[in-house]
Write a protein that holds these residues in place. Structure first.
Motif, PDB file in Angstrom:
ATOM      1  N   LYS A   1      -4.132  -5.095  -2.182  1.00 57.23           N
ATOM      2  CA  LYS A   1      -3.011  -5.756  -2.867  1.00 57.23           C
ATOM      3  C   LYS A   1      -1.653  -5.223  -2.432  1.00 57.23           C
ATOM      4  N   TYR A   2      -1.537  -3.914  -2.237  1.00 56.81           N
ATOM      5  CA  TYR A   2      -0.218  -3.319  -2.029  1.00 56.81           C
ATOM      6  C   TYR A   2       0.063  -2.824  -0.616  1.00 56.81           C
ATOM      7  N   THR A   3      -0.958  -2.677   0.214  1.00 55.85           N
ATOM      8  CA  THR A   3      -0.693  -2.125   1.548  1.00 55.85           C
ATOM      9  C   THR A   3      -1.094  -3.068   2.680  1.00 55.85           C
ATOM     10  N   ARG A   4      -1.815  -4.103   2.390  1.00 54.13           N
ATOM     11  CA  ARG A   4      -2.212  -5.049   3.440  1.00 54.13           C
ATOM     12  C   ARG A   4      -1.006  -5.897   3.839  1.00 54.13           C
ATOM     13  N   VAL A   5      -0.846  -6.097   5.133  1.00 53.74           N
ATOM     14  CA  VAL A   5       0.295  -6.875   5.617  1.00 53.74           C
ATOM     15  C   VAL A   5      -0.184  -8.239   6.114  1.00 53.74           C
ATOM     16  N   PRO A   6       0.625  -9.278   5.933  1.00 46.94           N
ATOM     17  CA  PRO A   6       0.208 -10.636   6.284  1.00 46.94           C
ATOM     18  C   PRO A   6      -0.193 -10.821   7.747  1.00 46.94           C
ATOM     19  N   SER A   7       0.425 -10.076   8.645  1.00 47.26           N
ATOM     20  CA  SER A   7       0.125 -10.245  10.069  1.00 47.26           C
ATOM     21  C   SER A   7      -1.154  -9.523  10.490  1.00 47.26           C
ATOM     22  N   GLY A   8      -1.764  -8.804   9.573  1.00 46.28           N
ATOM     23  CA  GLY A   8      -2.992  -8.068   9.862  1.00 46.28           C
ATOM     24  C   GLY A   8      -2.758  -6.579   9.758  1.00 46.28           C
ATOM     25  N   GLY A   9      -3.745  -5.865   9.338  1.00 45.07           N
ATOM     26  CA  GLY A   9      -3.637  -4.425   9.188  1.00 45.07           C
ATOM     27  C   GLY A   9      -3.097  -4.024   7.832  1.00 45.07           C
ATOM     28  N   TYR A  10      -2.759  -2.767   7.750  1.00 52.08           N
ATOM     29  CA  TYR A  10      -2.278  -2.172   6.509  1.00 52.08           C
ATOM     30  C   TYR A  10      -1.073  -1.310   6.837  1.00 52.08           C
ATOM     31  N   SER A  11      -0.273  -1.014   5.818  1.00 57.13           N
ATOM     32  CA  SER A  11       0.894  -0.170   6.020  1.00 57.13           C
ATOM     33  C   SER A  11       0.976   0.838   4.885  1.00 57.13           C
ATOM     34  N   SER A  12       1.373   2.051   5.211  1.00 57.25           N
ATOM     35  CA  SER A  12       1.679   2.994   4.142  1.00 57.25           C
ATOM     36  C   SER A  12       2.851   2.410   3.348  1.00 57.25           C
ATOM     37  N   ILE A  13       3.011   2.884   2.114  1.00 53.71           N
ATOM     38  CA  ILE A  13       4.077   2.348   1.261  1.00 53.71           C
ATOM     39  C   ILE A  13       4.951   3.490   0.760  1.00 53.71           C
ATOM     40  N   ASN A  14       6.188   3.144   0.413  1.00 51.08           N
ATOM     41  CA  ASN A  14       7.166   4.148  -0.026  1.00 51.08           C
ATOM     42  C   ASN A  14       7.076   4.511  -1.504  1.00 51.08           C
ATOM     43  N   ASN A  15       6.571   3.591  -2.344  1.00 50.92           N
ATOM     44  CA  ASN A  15       6.667   3.848  -3.779  1.00 50.92           C
ATOM     45  C   ASN A  15       5.431   3.370  -4.535  1.00 50.92           C
ATOM     46  N   VAL A  16       4.546   4.292  -4.870  1.00 50.87           N
ATOM     47  CA  VAL A  16       3.331   3.940  -5.626  1.00 50.87           C
ATOM     48  C   VAL A  16       3.642   3.684  -7.095  1.00 50.87           C
ATOM     49  N   GLN A  17       4.846   4.022  -7.529  1.00 56.37           N
ATOM     50  CA  GLN A  17       5.223   3.839  -8.924  1.00 56.37           C
ATOM     51  C   GLN A  17       5.918   2.511  -9.192  1.00 56.37           C
TER      52      GLN A  17
END
Length: 154
Positions: free
Chosen positions: A84-100
């Motif tokens: 839900k929060y780290t998957r990117v539309p173009s494929g793959g995943y990304s770390s995120i800056n704010n889990v809160q």
């Protein structure tokens, strides 16, 4: 084993208590809580998530040892949060800056190699129907999640 299970519950709760369901990189336990404070403090510079494997790795080991399905359930919740929060539309995943902040977790446009090589591997093994796939009786995992056969001298 009691200590291992208690530590796992703490790691799981660290994920669940963040808005995104993903743990921060660093958290500080408040050893002397007051009524107006939370048990855990996450400083602004530490609230990012780098897609690390350690929690799902621990879930894998505890599930294999205990066969308690709650560890699979907890892994599923974490996987859903990654999706839900780290998957990117173009494929793959990304770390995120704010889990809160579940409304604006702010992707960092970076996926560390350990996400594919470790995090997703341990999730796959956690959910595998074949409980003997990479059996803990015949192999060990190094710190990079590579399975190595257990060598026994002749």
């Amino acid at each position: 084993m009691d200590l291992a299970q208690a530590l796992m519950k703490t790691c799981y709760q660290m994920n669940r208590q963040m808005e995104t369901g993903l743990s921060p990189e660093i958290a500080h336990f408040n050893m002397y809580p007051r009524a107006d404070q939370k048990d855990v403090e996450v400083k602004p510079a530490d609230r990012h998530n780098l897609l690390r494997p350690e929690t799902v790795e621990s879930l894998f080991y505890l599930y294999r040892v205990t066969r308690d399905r709650k560890y699979q359930d907890w892994g599923w919740e974490i996987l859903q949060s990654f999706n839900k929060y780290t998957r990117v539309p173009s494929g793959g995943y990304s770390s995120i800056n704010n889990v809160q902040n579940s409304q604006k977790p702010n992707p960092r446009d970076k996926m560390e190699s350990f996400f594919l090589g470790e995090t997703l591997k341990y999730l796959y093994l956690l959910f595998s129907d074949d409980l003997e796939l990479l059996s803990l009786d015949t192999c060990v995992f190094n710190t990079e999640a590579h399975p190595l056969p257990i060598w026994t001298p002749a």
